[in-house]
Design a protein around this motif. Structure first.
Motif, PDB file in Angstrom:
ATOM      1  N   TYR A 181      -3.162  -8.878  18.386  1.00  0.00           N
ATOM      2  CA  TYR A 181      -3.564  -8.623  17.003  1.00  0.00           C
ATOM      3  C   TYR A 181      -2.944  -7.298  16.597  1.00  0.00           C
ATOM      4  N   VAL A 182      -2.059  -7.316  15.589  1.00  0.00           N
ATOM      5  CA  VAL A 182      -1.281  -6.133  15.231  1.00  0.00           C
ATOM      6  C   VAL A 182      -1.493  -5.779  13.764  1.00  0.00           C
ATOM      7  N   ARG A 183      -1.675  -4.478  13.517  1.00  0.00           N
ATOM      8  CA  ARG A 183      -1.706  -3.949  12.156  1.00  0.00           C
ATOM      9  C   ARG A 183      -0.513  -3.017  12.004  1.00  0.00           C
ATOM     10  N   SER A 184       0.422  -3.382  11.135  1.00  0.00           N
ATOM     11  CA  SER A 184       1.684  -2.657  11.003  1.00  0.00           C
ATOM     12  C   SER A 184       1.866  -2.115   9.589  1.00  0.00           C
ATOM     13  N   GLN A 185       2.603  -1.000   9.512  1.00  0.00           N
ATOM     14  CA  GLN A 185       2.967  -0.422   8.220  1.00  0.00           C
ATOM     15  C   GLN A 185       4.467  -0.126   8.236  1.00  0.00           C
ATOM     16  N   TYR A 186       5.215  -0.898   7.454  1.00  0.00           N
ATOM     17  CA  TYR A 186       6.670  -0.790   7.397  1.00  0.00           C
ATOM     18  C   TYR A 186       7.102   0.071   6.215  1.00  0.00           C
ATOM     19  N   THR A 210       7.483  10.695   2.505  1.00  0.00           N
ATOM     20  CA  THR A 210       6.491  11.517   1.840  1.00  0.00           C
ATOM     21  C   THR A 210       5.171  10.763   1.701  1.00  0.00           C
ATOM     22  N   LYS A 211       4.074  11.500   1.650  1.00  0.00           N
ATOM     23  CA  LYS A 211       2.771  10.895   1.416  1.00  0.00           C
ATOM     24  C   LYS A 211       2.816  10.103   0.113  1.00  0.00           C
ATOM     25  N   GLY A 212       2.271   8.884   0.129  1.00  0.00           N
ATOM     26  CA  GLY A 212       2.282   8.030  -1.050  1.00  0.00           C
ATOM     27  C   GLY A 212       3.495   7.123  -1.149  1.00  0.00           C
ATOM     28  N   HIS A 213       4.402   7.190  -0.143  1.00  0.00           N
ATOM     29  CA  HIS A 213       5.594   6.337  -0.139  1.00  0.00           C
ATOM     30  C   HIS A 213       5.185   4.868  -0.061  1.00  0.00           C
ATOM     31  N   ALA A 214       5.989   3.987  -0.663  1.00  0.00           N
ATOM     32  CA  ALA A 214       5.699   2.549  -0.661  1.00  0.00           C
ATOM     33  C   ALA A 214       5.768   1.978   0.755  1.00  0.00           C
ATOM     34  N   ILE A 215       4.735   1.229   1.117  1.00  0.00           N
ATOM     35  CA  ILE A 215       4.601   0.663   2.462  1.00  0.00           C
ATOM     36  C   ILE A 215       4.352  -0.841   2.356  1.00  0.00           C
ATOM     37  N   LEU A 216       4.968  -1.605   3.268  1.00  0.00           N
ATOM     38  CA  LEU A 216       4.646  -3.019   3.438  1.00  0.00           C
ATOM     39  C   LEU A 216       3.687  -3.118   4.620  1.00  0.00           C
ATOM     40  N   ALA A 217       2.442  -3.437   4.335  1.00  0.00           N
ATOM     41  CA  ALA A 217       1.443  -3.550   5.398  1.00  0.00           C
ATOM     42  C   ALA A 217       1.382  -4.997   5.873  1.00  0.00           C
ATOM     43  N   LEU A 218       1.291  -5.169   7.182  1.00  0.00           N
ATOM     44  CA  LEU A 218       1.273  -6.504   7.779  1.00  0.00           C
ATOM     45  C   LEU A 218       0.188  -6.577   8.836  1.00  0.00           C
ATOM     46  N   THR A 219      -0.625  -7.607   8.789  1.00  0.00           N
ATOM     47  CA  THR A 219      -1.515  -7.921   9.900  1.00  0.00           C
ATOM     48  C   THR A 219      -1.030  -9.239  10.497  1.00  0.00           C
ATOM     49  N   GLN A 220      -0.996  -9.307  11.813  1.00  0.00           N
ATOM     50  CA  GLN A 220      -0.467 -10.496  12.479  1.00  0.00           C
ATOM     51  C   GLN A 220      -1.266 -10.809  13.729  1.00  0.00           C
ATOM     52  N   LYS A 244       0.856  -1.184   0.000  1.00  0.00           N
ATOM     53  CA  LYS A 244       0.000   0.000   0.000  1.00  0.00           C
ATOM     54  C   LYS A 244       0.891   1.233   0.000  1.00  0.00           C
ATOM     55  N   THR A 245       0.287   2.397   0.040  1.00  0.00           N
ATOM     56  CA  THR A 245       1.053   3.635   0.125  1.00  0.00           C
ATOM     57  C   THR A 245       0.703   4.361   1.415  1.00  0.00           C
ATOM     58  N   ALA A 246       1.623   5.143   1.909  1.00  0.00           N
ATOM     59  CA  ALA A 246       1.448   5.829   3.188  1.00  0.00           C
ATOM     60  C   ALA A 246       0.500   7.021   3.047  1.00  0.00           C
ATOM     61  N   ASN A 247      -0.473   7.103   3.956  1.00  0.00           N
ATOM     62  CA  ASN A 247      -1.301   8.311   3.983  1.00  0.00           C
ATOM     63  C   ASN A 247      -0.514   9.418   4.689  1.00  0.00           C
ATOM     64  N   GLU A 248      -1.086  10.595   4.747  1.00  0.00           N
ATOM     65  CA  GLU A 248      -0.344  11.747   5.266  1.00  0.00           C
ATOM     66  C   GLU A 248       0.062  11.562   6.731  1.00  0.00           C
ATOM     67  N   ARG A 249      -0.839  11.004   7.534  1.00  0.00           N
ATOM     68  CA  ARG A 249      -0.556  10.836   8.970  1.00  0.00           C
ATOM     69  C   ARG A 249       0.571   9.829   9.191  1.00  0.00           C
TER      70      ARG A 249
END
Length: 232
Positions: A215-220, A193-203, A180-185
């Motif tokens: 239960y974790v929701r992560s954005q790397y 920067t907003k829109g940067h490439a993100i590795l999203a992980l749910t575990q 996914k891409t990073a939102n502004e927050r």
């Protein structure tokens, strides 16, 4: 015949491996490099772009091209805490707590943590760092009944260590990864920067007896962290 840009790619990579270019060091300009290699700037740019895509180099807007730092790696097998992962890479882990609250479990949390709609969870929002560089933004949900005897520091700073010290045996985890891409927050927290490439992980992590405990929701940050698989 090997294309010129591949030959340049291989030569720059070799020089980095041999220590001619150090991590974090700025490379000469495209004009200077193209002159050094005796090729057009377009050919040189192809080689550099390939190295950037491989994570060997990184472009910094308005600054130039640099040798990228080595990414923190997580082996996709078993359940390991973020602190253990970062320590294993020879880096210093730290975290910043953004929010910590008690709330009724949501429908998704009930499903993932085997709770009822009347159960409460502790929800933690954190940014995790390696050597002061932000790697991941995460939101963790933990059943309140599991941690009611622990203090806040034990939960927020060394949760897995607290569990094992109190006789809990940590078992498997189930993970889902997607792009996914990073939102502004989130981009602000991770210094990208907003829109940067993100590795999203749910575990979802479990004890050895099969009970889920987190239960974790992560954005790397995609260019600072990588996952790899290891099969027996």
């Amino acid at each position: 015949m090997i294309p010129a840009y591949i030959q340049i790619h291989d030569q720059i990579k070799k020089e980095i491996d041999e220590g001619k270019w150090q991590i974090g060091q700025r490379l000469p300009s495209e004009r200077d490099l193209s002159d050094d290699f005796g090729v057009s700037r377009m050919t040189l740019r192809q080689a550099v772009t390939l190295l950037v895509e491989e994570g060997i180099l990184e472009r910094r807007v308005g600054s130039g091209t640099y040798v990228a730092g080595r990414r923190v790696q997580e082996k996709m097998r078993g359940t390991t805490s973020f602190t253990e992962i970062v320590n294993a890479q020879g880096k210093t882990p730290s975290s910043k707590l953004i929010s910590y609250q008690r709330k009724l479990a949501s429908e998704t949390e009930c499903q993932q943590l085997q709770l009822t709609s009347k159960d409460y969870v502790i929800s933690m929002e954190r940014v995790r760092y390696a050597d002061q560089v932000p790697l991941v933004y995460e939101v963790a949900s933990i059943p309140e009944k599991l941690i009611c005897d622990f203090n806040r520091t034990e939960i927020t700073e060394h949760f897995f260590k607290t569990l094992t010290a109190n006789g809990y045996q940590i078992g498997k985890s189930q993970q889902t990864i997607y792009a996914k891409t990073a939102n502004e927050r989130v981009a602000d927290y991770l210094d990208v920067t907003k829109g940067h490439a993100i590795l999203a992980l749910t575990q979802v992590s479990y004890f050895t007896d099969g009970r889920p405990f987190e239960y974790v929701r992560s954005q790397y940050v995609g260019d600072r962290f990588e996952f790899y698989l290891e099969n027996n």
